[in-house]
Design an enzyme around this catalytic site. Structure first.
Site, short mmCIF file in Angstrom:
data_model
loop_
_atom_site.label_atom_id
_atom_site.label_comp_id
_atom_site.label_asym_id
_atom_site.label_seq_id
_atom_site.Cartn_x
_atom_site.Cartn_y
_atom_site.Cartn_z
N ARG A 42 1.00 -1.07 -0.10
CA ARG A 42 0.13 0.04 -0.11
C ARG A 42 0.87 1.39 0.03
O ARG A 42 1.62 1.22 0.75
CB ARG A 42 -1.03 0.26 1.21
CG ARG A 42 -1.88 -1.17 1.20
CD ARG A 42 -2.89 -0.90 2.34
NE ARG A 42 -3.41 -2.27 2.45
CZ ARG A 42 -4.83 -2.25 2.96
NH1 ARG A 42 -5.57 -1.33 3.41
NH2 ARG A 42 -5.59 -3.37 2.49
N SER A 158 -20.52 -13.26 16.63
CA SER A 158 -20.17 -12.28 15.96
C SER A 158 -20.50 -12.25 14.21
O SER A 158 -20.23 -13.44 13.86
CB SER A 158 -18.51 -12.19 16.18
OG SER A 158 -17.94 -11.31 15.56
N SER A 209 -19.11 -0.93 6.22
CA SER A 209 -18.65 0.11 5.36
C SER A 209 -17.86 -0.06 3.88
O SER A 209 -17.79 0.75 3.23
CB SER A 209 -17.48 0.90 6.33
OG SER A 209 -16.09 -0.03 6.20
N HIS A 237 -20.09 3.68 11.24
CA HIS A 237 -20.33 4.58 9.80
C HIS A 237 -21.78 5.09 9.94
O HIS A 237 -22.39 5.33 8.69
CB HIS A 237 -20.07 3.57 8.71
CG HIS A 237 -18.53 3.36 8.52
ND1 HIS A 237 -17.86 4.00 7.74
CD2 HIS A 237 -17.86 2.19 9.14
CE1 HIS A 237 -16.54 3.64 7.88
NE2 HIS A 237 -16.64 2.46 8.74
N THR A 265 -17.49 6.36 16.79
CA THR A 265 -16.30 6.70 16.46
C THR A 265 -16.72 8.57 16.51
O THR A 265 -17.65 9.03 15.94
CB THR A 265 -15.58 6.43 15.08
OG1 THR A 265 -14.34 7.28 15.32
CG2 THR A 265 -16.20 7.14 14.02
N LYS A 268 -15.23 9.96 12.09
CA LYS A 268 -15.71 9.82 10.81
C LYS A 268 -16.75 10.83 10.63
O LYS A 268 -16.53 12.16 10.39
CB LYS A 268 -16.15 8.63 10.76
CG LYS A 268 -14.99 7.52 10.42
CD LYS A 268 -15.25 6.10 10.27
CE LYS A 268 -13.74 5.37 10.26
NZ LYS A 268 -13.86 3.98 10.37
N THR A 297 -3.74 4.22 29.18
CA THR A 297 -3.24 5.16 27.87
C THR A 297 -3.74 6.61 28.00
O THR A 297 -4.99 6.75 28.83
CB THR A 297 -4.05 4.56 26.62
OG1 THR A 297 -3.23 5.45 25.52
CG2 THR A 297 -5.32 4.60 26.37
N THR A 298 -3.28 7.62 27.69
CA THR A 298 -3.60 9.05 27.93
C THR A 298 -4.98 9.38 27.31
O THR A 298 -5.21 9.08 26.16
CB THR A 298 -2.42 9.96 27.32
OG1 THR A 298 -1.30 9.64 28.08
CG2 THR A 298 -2.68 11.44 27.57
N THR A 383 -8.81 -5.86 3.29
CA THR A 383 -9.91 -5.16 3.60
C THR A 383 -11.21 -5.65 2.94
O THR A 383 -12.29 -5.68 3.59
CB THR A 383 -9.62 -3.53 3.18
OG1 THR A 383 -8.26 -3.23 3.75
CG2 THR A 383 -10.76 -2.74 3.75
C1 LIG Z 1 -13.07 2.83 11.34
C2 LIG Z 1 -13.96 1.86 11.92
C3 LIG Z 1 -13.41 1.62 13.31
C4 LIG Z 1 -12.54 2.20 14.13
O1 LIG Z 1 -12.71 3.55 14.32
P1 LIG Z 1 -11.45 4.62 14.42
O2 LIG Z 1 -11.96 5.90 15.23
O3 LIG Z 1 -11.19 5.08 13.10
O4 LIG Z 1 -10.46 3.88 15.31
C5 LIG Z 1 -14.37 0.64 14.03
N1 LIG Z 1 -15.42 0.00 13.38
C6 LIG Z 1 -15.53 0.17 12.30
C7 LIG Z 1 -16.69 -0.33 11.43
C8 LIG Z 1 -14.73 1.16 11.15
O5 LIG Z 1 -14.88 1.20 9.88
#
Ligand SMILES: *Cc1c(COP(=O)(O)O)cnc(C)c1O
Length: 432
Positions: A42, A158, A209, A237, A265, A268, A297-298, A383
């Site tokens: 990549r 899952s 996604s 997403h 998240t 996004k 972790t911070t 992917t």
């Molecule tokens: C991108 C993604 C994540 C991770 O989220 P980030 O905030 O980018 O670490 C988790 N689940 C799915 C389905 C994603 O596409």
């Protein structure tokens, strides 16, 4: 592991060069050569986003020269990363609080903007509590593994297409797991019947996604209720993008209150960085107290927390971005279909255009960038399955009709030049 170091190999030996004649570099070079051989190596474009002009960005070519390009593959789906209220929240808070959080929350305490953000997220999903992590990836890995570890003799069911972060969460849980066929509620029910009497956690996503398809969330909740299972839903997403307040696909389908844990998240649709889970107060408190991926972790910086909160708050009250997003995504699909390009039919904002070959997929992406100043990252194995390589196009409210027309013409020229497969081609998954 110093305690296993042989006596003949003192701790300072590496400073004098390899003592065992092992060529460690060769392993890294060999691994890269294998990737190149499989056409899976990549390359990331070096681009600089321009606030206020999304989706335009500066592309720094390998020779150092810069030129403007149009980005068609960003997951900043609504352009919230450049929204004036979000940028102002970040800069104001950075001026007030400085940059870093100063440590893990166990060491340095909570920072107030982060506490406010967690309340905002709990409210977004109608849950008692929210818990923020450094990324969506970490929230899934730490969230799923810790929840499952705290449930005695837990079985995880899952979805076969779950994101790598969920798979890692399942693996780290160390408990028994079964994979159900993607979005297949009949198969899920079979597994639930077989698990009668056990504690079960069902882990799945709302919007997948890569194919842009949607889970039958209500039907999965029906089964969870019938068989006494818990549900964990990744809405990465969908948050910000669907539902009257941007609560995601479960909100849009009117089933948000039936899902036990909603994960999302901030990176996004909300255009910032960080991830979270929302759920019951006890669940979030337990994950806070037991998840190494949270504890050691911070915390995200206060300015990021404030920016993310501004984005969440804005999208709770504004529907214009969601409507424009859906409109431009539909217009893009229509234009590409009319041009005879092999668009995968989706019910969502994701527009996959199939290529079906890793090398050609990369060649198409290179051609689009160099010839048309259009940036779409090629999506190859792992992917997506081999044989289903694609360009994954993500229109935003800022990809207007003129840009869609330019994109369509550029893709048609690229498909002609490289003789790529047209609409009607069957893209079979290659056997692994
Ligand atoms: C991108 C993604 C994540 C991770 O989220 P980030 O905030 O980018 O670490 C988790 N689940 C799915 C389905 C994603 O596409």
């Amino acid at each position: 592991m110093p305690e296993t170091r042989p006596a003949s190999s003192p701790a300072h030996a590496h400073a004098q060069g390899p003592v065992r004649g092992n060529d460690y570099e060769a392993h890294f070079q060999g691994a890269l050569a294998r990737l190149h051989g499989e056409r899976r190596y990549r390359v990331f474009a070096d681009i600089e986003r321009i606030a206020g002009r999304f989706p335009i960005a500066n592309w720094r070519r390998p020779d150092g020269a810069t030129s403007e390009i149009t980005v068609w593959c960003s997951n900043d789906y609504l352009g919230m990363g450049q929204h004036p209220e979000v940028v102002a929240a970040l800069t104001d808070t950075a001026r007030r609080c400085g940059v870093g959080a100063g440590g893990t929350r166990n060491i340095a305490g909570n920072n107030s903007p982060l506490v406010d953000l967690e309340r905002e997220l709990a409210d977004l999903h109608g849950k008692e509590a929210g818990l923020v992590f450094t990324s969506g990836y970490v929230s899934n890995q730490a969230g799923i593994s810790t929840i499952a570890k705290l449930i005695p003799d837990c079985l995880i069911l899952s979805d076969a297409f779950n994101h790598n972060s969920m798979i890692e969460g399942v693996r780290h849980a160390g408990c028994e797991k079964r994979i159900f066929r993607h979005n297949d509620v009949a198969h899920l029910e079979e597994l639930l019947i077989a698990a009668a009497g056990r504690n079960v956690l069902i882990a799945f996503e709302s919007v997948y996604s890569m194919d842009g398809d949607v889970a039958p969330i209500g039907a999965i909740c029906d089964l969870a209720e019938k068989y006494g299972a818990m549900t964990y839903l990744d809405e990465v997403h969908a948050v910000g993008l669907y539902g009257p307040r941007g609560g995601g696909m479960a909100e849009r389908q009117g089933v948000m209150h039936r899902v036990d844990v909603i994960e999302g998240t901030l990176a996004k649709g909300f255009g910032c960085v960080g991830g979270y889970i929302t759920g019951s107060a006890a669940l979030c408190d337990a994950v806070r107290s037991f998840a190494p991926g949270f504890i050691f972790t911070t915390a995200i910086p206060p300015a990021i927390a404030a920016a993310a909160r501004a984005s969440v708050r804005y999208l709770k009250r504004s529907n214009g971005e969601r409507e424009a997003h859906q409109r431009q995504a539909a217009a893009t699909k229509r234009a590409l279909e009319e041009a005879g390009l092999p668009v995968l039919a989706t019910e969502t904002h994701i527009v996959p255009v199939m290529v079906g070959d890793a090398e050609l997929c990369k060649a198409a992406a290179d051609h689009l960038l160099e010839r048309h100043a259009i940036y779409i990252q090629p999506i190859n194995y792992p992917t997506v399955p081999r044989g289903t390589e694609r360009l994954r196009i993500t229109p935003s409210p800022f990809h207007d009709d003129a840009r869609i027309a330019t994109l369509t013409a550029a893709l048609v020229e690229t498909w002609d030049t490289l003789d790529l497969p047209r609409a009607g081609t069957v893209f079979a998954q290659a056997a692994e």
